[in-house]
Each structure stands twice: as structure tokens, then as C-alpha cells.
Design a protein around this motif. Sequence first.
Motif, short mmCIF file in Angstrom:
data_model
loop_
_atom_site.label_atom_id
_atom_site.label_comp_id
_atom_site.label_asym_id
_atom_site.label_seq_id
_atom_site.Cartn_x
_atom_site.Cartn_y
_atom_site.Cartn_z
N LEU A 20 0.82 -1.21 0.00
CA LEU A 20 0.00 0.00 0.00
C LEU A 20 0.85 1.26 0.00
N SER A 21 1.98 1.21 0.70
CA SER A 21 2.89 2.37 0.66
C SER A 21 3.44 2.55 -0.75
N ALA A 22 3.74 1.43 -1.41
CA ALA A 22 4.23 1.51 -2.79
C ALA A 22 3.17 2.10 -3.70
N ILE A 23 1.90 1.76 -3.45
CA ILE A 23 0.82 2.33 -4.26
C ILE A 23 0.73 3.83 -4.06
N ALA A 24 0.93 4.27 -2.80
CA ALA A 24 0.90 5.71 -2.52
C ALA A 24 2.00 6.43 -3.29
N VAL A 25 3.20 5.86 -3.28
CA VAL A 25 4.31 6.45 -4.05
C VAL A 25 3.97 6.42 -5.53
N LEU A 26 3.45 5.29 -5.99
CA LEU A 26 3.09 5.14 -7.41
C LEU A 26 2.09 6.23 -7.84
N LEU A 27 1.02 6.43 -7.05
CA LEU A 27 0.01 7.41 -7.42
C LEU A 27 0.57 8.82 -7.46
N GLY A 497 -2.78 9.55 15.31
CA GLY A 497 -2.63 10.94 14.88
C GLY A 497 -2.10 11.05 13.47
N ALA A 498 -1.09 10.25 13.13
CA ALA A 498 -0.50 10.30 11.79
C ALA A 498 -1.50 9.81 10.74
N THR A 499 -2.25 8.74 11.09
CA THR A 499 -3.24 8.22 10.13
C THR A 499 -4.35 9.23 9.90
N GLY A 500 -4.83 9.83 10.99
CA GLY A 500 -5.88 10.85 10.86
C GLY A 500 -5.39 12.09 10.13
N ALA A 501 -4.10 12.44 10.33
CA ALA A 501 -3.54 13.64 9.68
C ALA A 501 -3.54 13.50 8.17
N VAL A 742 -5.10 8.40 -1.37
CA VAL A 742 -3.85 8.02 -0.68
C VAL A 742 -4.10 7.94 0.82
N ALA A 743 -4.90 8.87 1.36
CA ALA A 743 -5.20 8.84 2.80
C ALA A 743 -5.98 7.58 3.16
N ILE A 744 -6.90 7.17 2.29
CA ILE A 744 -7.65 5.92 2.55
C ILE A 744 -6.70 4.74 2.56
N LEU A 745 -5.74 4.74 1.64
CA LEU A 745 -4.73 3.68 1.65
C LEU A 745 -3.98 3.66 2.97
N GLY A 746 -3.76 4.87 3.51
CA GLY A 746 -3.08 4.95 4.81
C GLY A 746 -3.88 4.29 5.92
N VAL A 747 -5.20 4.52 5.92
CA VAL A 747 -6.04 3.88 6.93
C VAL A 747 -6.02 2.37 6.75
#
Length: 858
Positions: A20-27, A497-501, A742-747
Motif C-alpha cells: 500500500l505504501s508503494a501504491i501511494a508512491v506510485l500514485l 494521529g498520523a493516520t488521521g492527519a 492516498v489517505a484511505i490507503l493509509g487507513v
Amino acid sequence: MTVLKTSMRNFFAHKGRMALSAIAVLLSVAFVCGTLVFTDTMNTTFDKLFAATSSDVTVSSKDASDSGETTSGNGKPPVIPASVLDDVKGADGVKSAEGAVFSTSVTVVDGDKDSLSPTSGAPTIVGSWNANEARTMEITSGAAPEGADQIMVDADTADKHDLRLGDEIGVISAVGTHTAKISGIADFTVTNPGAAIFYLDTRTAQRTLVGESGVYTNVNVTAASGVSDAQLKKNVTAELGGGYKVLTAEETAEANQESVGDFMNVMKYAMLGFAGIAFLVGIFLIINTFSMLVAQRTREIGLMRAIGSSRKQVNRSVLVEALLLGVIGSVLGVGAGVGLAVGLMKLMGTMGMKLSTDDLTVAWTTPALGLLLGVVVTVLAAYLPARRAGKISPMAALRDAGTPADAKAGWIRAATGLVLTGAGGACLYLAGTADKATDGSLWLGLGVVLSLIGFVVVGPVLASGVVRVLGAVLLRAFGPVGRMAERNALRNPRRTGATGAALMIGLALVACLSVVGSSMVASATEELDKTVGTDFIIQDDNEQPVIPQAVAAVKSTPGIDRVTEYKWTKADFTTPDGRTTEDTAITAADPTYATDLRVETVAGKLADAYRPDSMSVHEDFAKDHGVTVGSKIDVAFKDGTTGTLTVRAITSSEGVIDAGAMYTSIDTLATYVPADRMPLDLMVFAAAADGQKDAAYKALKESLDGFPYEVRDQTDYKEALKDQIGQLLNMIYGLLALAIVVAILGVVNTLALSVVERTREIGLMRAIGLSRRQLRRMIRMESVVIALFGALLGLGLGMGWGATAQQLLALEGLKVLDIPWPTIIGVFIGSAFVGLFAALVPAFRAGRMNVLNAIATD
């Protein structure tokens, strides 16, 4: 070498957790690269078009612009006498020359009177068919126009509007309406980015667009063999003298490119800005991923330290994993970016701007920049977790894996966050109380940045309190399962906190823009109600002028009591202080405009500004130049002579409608501007006779049925304004959706890693009676609480930003603050569904765990 092997082994061992982190970078990388490829392709398309359509040398009027936009205020293109063609042919180095006529100040309608103009903002061009056009156009059916009753259309426009040979279309220009039947359809040999192009024969084009024969808008010159364009320009200039504009093909192409360059840059940097927001949100995802991976591998790292690994080696091991993640995500992102660019081209095609994949341009700097950004951002985001990993002592090998050493936010973080938030709030306060919008905008920008950083830093502290409140309101009703979900969200405030941010950033921008957009609509609506005293507004939505025939139709409409014409031109003002302001806008209207628009005056009477040789100025201009009622201003009108006008009124510089306008009468303008150079009306206002508004509205629409103008009453005008702002906001929301995705991917990532971290705990809960259904519900509730936490912070912060921005807009006349509560509440409720969606996969995986294997997990 050992560090590299260890890093690669760990990376591929946890590749699922990295996905999922790779997808965030990819996007994020894909959005940057896609933007660059898309804008580079557009530039290439326009470059080819301009290069192909420019003759070796072009001769035109001094009044014509370098880019070829030939429309003047009177709706007719500036022309040159036909004798210029003979003079050009006599110049040395000329192989051939031909006269041409074209105009962009036209509207073309089909047989049903529907406009054939592009909706993408590209121009509508009507011109004469000539040899220069034949170089880039190929007649695919029918024949070129040969008489007044024939017209040819480009293939793209014909396809879009289902036009066929023999169909009748009308060309509406300042001269009048000319109807003709389609004699031919021609296709571009280069890509047409969306313009609608129509061709008449030269004689008909002269009469239709200019109203007279024996003139051209430009002369296209072809150089003889061995003669350069620069030398040809020199020869032609020598033959004609200095009374004309002479440009080479390269100069014409550069001017055309410059004319579209501003639009291209705005679009490019706006899209890159949203890509930057996605990168910022992705940083939180990457930080969370590596923080949780480090926490889960605490015992493993402790064992590595116990057998001799140094802090630097552990630190480097984590950073190498981040480097691998960045490289893989960025490489995939570059490829996805090219695909995104192609998708954007297809999307623009549906909007009328045709772009060919044959012109797809991928400069070497695009993948290089994408790789650099992706790798650097990923490594920097992983730095803090890597540093934390390096601090793990060998004694950690004795502790259970996954036990965080810093579960509670420290007081230093809390103090720093509060200081930054307070500083941001102070800047926002200074912005809201500023006397000038330019000064306040600087404070607003600083306040947004500081308050955002402050909320991010103080987020873990806020998480403890906000999650408890949300838990008491939403989760306690679900009994023990709800309480466990609340405690799981509170287990690691830094992670929550980081996920919500990550979600907070996107929603803060959504809330801010919603407040600003809603306030703009409310302010404009209130201003319309207060100031507009007319019943109907007639204008062209493509900003073409209203031709005299249409004005005459309005005036002859039954039930209309008064009609006000509204024109606009430029002039050079020489004020009593001796200064001259060049190209200053001045509005000319009928005296009834003082009734149609109730403008606030600070001195004098606006009605007096419509007396002969009189005018008004706005308050800021008066202060800057020492102008008072009775002052004399020398006004050098464009396309006319200079007159000395007396200032009869000073109006407020504030307001939504005609803010900063300076008025004079049409009769005064006609005194100094010849009739054949008088600008056409930009708008026409009409008021119905008492008790006949509905009947006049219907009659007015019938009178203008053959013209491409919109007739709106005040309700229609407000709806059109609301729709325009709504379309802009929807476009921005679409771009912000990337950051929210990307934030949803973080959650999702946080929950997935949290489930792995709590594998043994989940097994024990299942062993003592927690059902699969209860387990999945617990994880879904935890996700909902985290999402709502981020939404509360984001929406609250965004409304603060929006309210401050509205205070600045109030200085420009937008004085109404309107909070769009349905939108805010809808986004908040939508965030709960985002949380539910994000928890689907982690909850499903948790529910499928084998109880005995989970308990046995070390």
C-alpha cells in the motif's frame, strides 16, 4: 554488503505490508509524471500546429496582435488594403503571395440555431479558403466553397455536431448573419487541438466578416528558393515601409505559443500542486508503515544488535528498505504517469480538445524527476522510523515484539504542536483583520502552513481526547466490542494521529474551498439583489459581443420598457497630477445604466457621469491620483481621439459587480471614436413594463431565437453564477480526490499492519469467546473512529481557513460568510463510510485467522 542483503531479505519478506505504501508512491509519482507528459504533449501539439499553419512571412495591420487574434472592439478584424498584396508581390525574394481574411469574433450556429462553437474554450475561426490553409487541410468530402451560398467545415466539428453536406449553417458576426450550405468537409493533416474552423470563399469572407471588399486581414507570403524568412521579412518591410506588421513563420509561431502559454502554465502548476498534496499525504502513510514495521520487529532488531549490528547498520538497513520501496513505486509510477497522460488526453477529447497520441511527448526530465521525487520523499519519510530503529537496544530482544516504546506522545511534541498551532492562529487573525487583501494574503498563506503543521504535530495529543469523545458518542452503544475498538484506537496515539492527519489534509482543503465557494455565491447573490435594478441580462456565454441586429431585436420586443447598452474599451488617462495610466478600462453605457446598476457613490451623482464629456472614477483611483469631483482628465480613447472629460462622480471601489469600473456615456464615447470603430455591446440590459415581466421574458427569448445569446432574469443569472463556481469546485475536488485516495490507503495500511501486530492478541480474544463477526465489527469501528478523527480535524481547520479567506475577499466586495453545512455534514458522514470501506480487507483477514496459529505467534 550484509546490510544490503538484510534489507532486501526484510523487504521481500514483508512485501505485502509494503504494497500500500508503494501504491501511494506510485500514485503521487504518476500524477507528477502524467501532468508533465500531458502538458508537454499539448505544447508539442500546438507547436506543430502553429509551425504548419504559419506562412514564411505574414503581413497584417499594425493593430493586429502577433498571435493572430485579429478582433478589435467593434467586432471586426483590423484590415489592410488589397493594394498591399500587389506591393508585396513586387518585393525581392517573393515566390508567391495571397490575401486572406479571417476572424475569431464570430459565432456559428446550425439550422436549429444551436451554437457550433467549442465548449473547451478553443476559438471559433471563420476565414477564407486559400493555398496556405490547403497546406494543412485535406478536403475529405465535397468541395471548397465557390460562392456566397457555400461554406466548408473542419471534420472534427462536423463529427461532433453530426453535420453533413448540404446542411445549412449561419455565421453571426459584427456585420450580421450570413447563411450558407456545407459544400465540403476538410480534415487536418496535423492535430487540431479543438478549434472549430469554417471556410468561405475570399469575396464572401470579406463581406461577411468585414463588411467591405478590397481588404484583407493578412497577406501570406512564400519565399523563393534560397531566400530565408528573415531576409524575406526585410525585403517586404523595405517595400511596404513601416505601416504594417511583418512577422516570420517562427515569430508567428512563438507569439501563438505565448498566447496559450499562460493557460498551459496555470493548468500545469495547479495539477503539480495537487500532486504535491498527494505526496504530503503519502509521507504520513510511509512514516506509519515503517514505524509499525520497526515496532513489530523490535525483538528482531534487538537480536541483531545483540549479535553485533551497530546503530548505523540498523539505521541504514531501514533506509535501504525505503530506498527499494521508493525505486519500485517510482518506476511503476512513471509508467502509470504515461498512462494517466493518455487518459487525460482522452478526457480532453470528450470535452472538445482533440489531442493525438502520435504527439505523445515524454522528455527525459519527466521520468528523472519522477524517480528523484519518489525516492527522495520515501527515504526522507522513513528517516525518523529508521532513526528510531537505530536506537533499539540489545535488551529489546527480551521483550515481546510489537511493544511500542513510545506509545504516548511526549510533552515536547505537545508543546511544539501547540506553539505552531497558536502561531498559525495568530497569522490567520492578522490575515482576517488586514486592511489590504495583498497584505492579508501573505498572512493567510503563513497561517495555513503553520496551523497545518501544528495540527499534524499535536495530532497524537488531540487523538486521546477526540477519540474518547467519539467513542462515548458512537461506540459505547456496541458494548464490550465498542470499548475494545476505542482502546485499540487509543493504544498508540502517534499512529492514530498520523493516520488521521493524512485524511485531515485533504478534507481541510475541501472544507476551505467549500466555504470560499459558498461565500462567493452568497455574496454575489446578495450583491445582485441589492444593486441590479434590471429584469433581464442578455449576453454571449463565449464572451462574444452582442451584434447590433440582436440589440435591435431586443429593443423591438413587446413588453420591454427600457434597454441599456453596455460597452467596454481602453484608454490612456492623464490625470491632474500629470501622470498617465495606459490601457485603462472604461465602461460606456446608456444613462439608464445608473438605474440598472445601483452603484454606491462616495461623491457626486453617478447619473451626472452620463452627461456630455463627463465620467466617473472609482475611489482608489481618485485617491491615488488626487482626483475630486470636478477634476479634468484627458482620455485618449483606443481607436479614437483624445477628449477632456470632467469627473462628475466617485464610486466605491468595492463590490462584486463592476468593481473598480469607470463610467462614461455611449454618446460621449461616440464623440471621440468613429462609428466604424465603436466597440460592440458586451451585454444588454432590459427592463419590462409594469406587470409584463413574464410576458416580456417569453417574448424576449422568441426575439433572440435566431441569435446565440442567453436571456436571463435575475434568478437565471444567480443559477448560472452558482453553476460556474460549482463546476470549478468539482474540478478541484476531483484533483483532491487523489490525496484522499492516498489517505484511505493509509487507513487500510494502518489497520492491516495493526492486525498483524495484534495477531496473538486476536487469537487469545477468539479463544475466550469473541466471534468472527464481533472481531470484524471491532476493527471496522476502530477504522471509523480514526477516519472521523481525521475528518473532525480537517473540517474544523478547513472552515477556519475558509472563514479567514472570506474576510480577505470581503475587502474585494464579497462580504457574506456562508458555511455550506450540508456539504460539511455530508463530508463528515462520508468519512465514516470511508472508514468502513478501509476496514473491509483487514477485518476480513483478521476474521479468517486460525485461532491456535494466532496464539502460537511469537
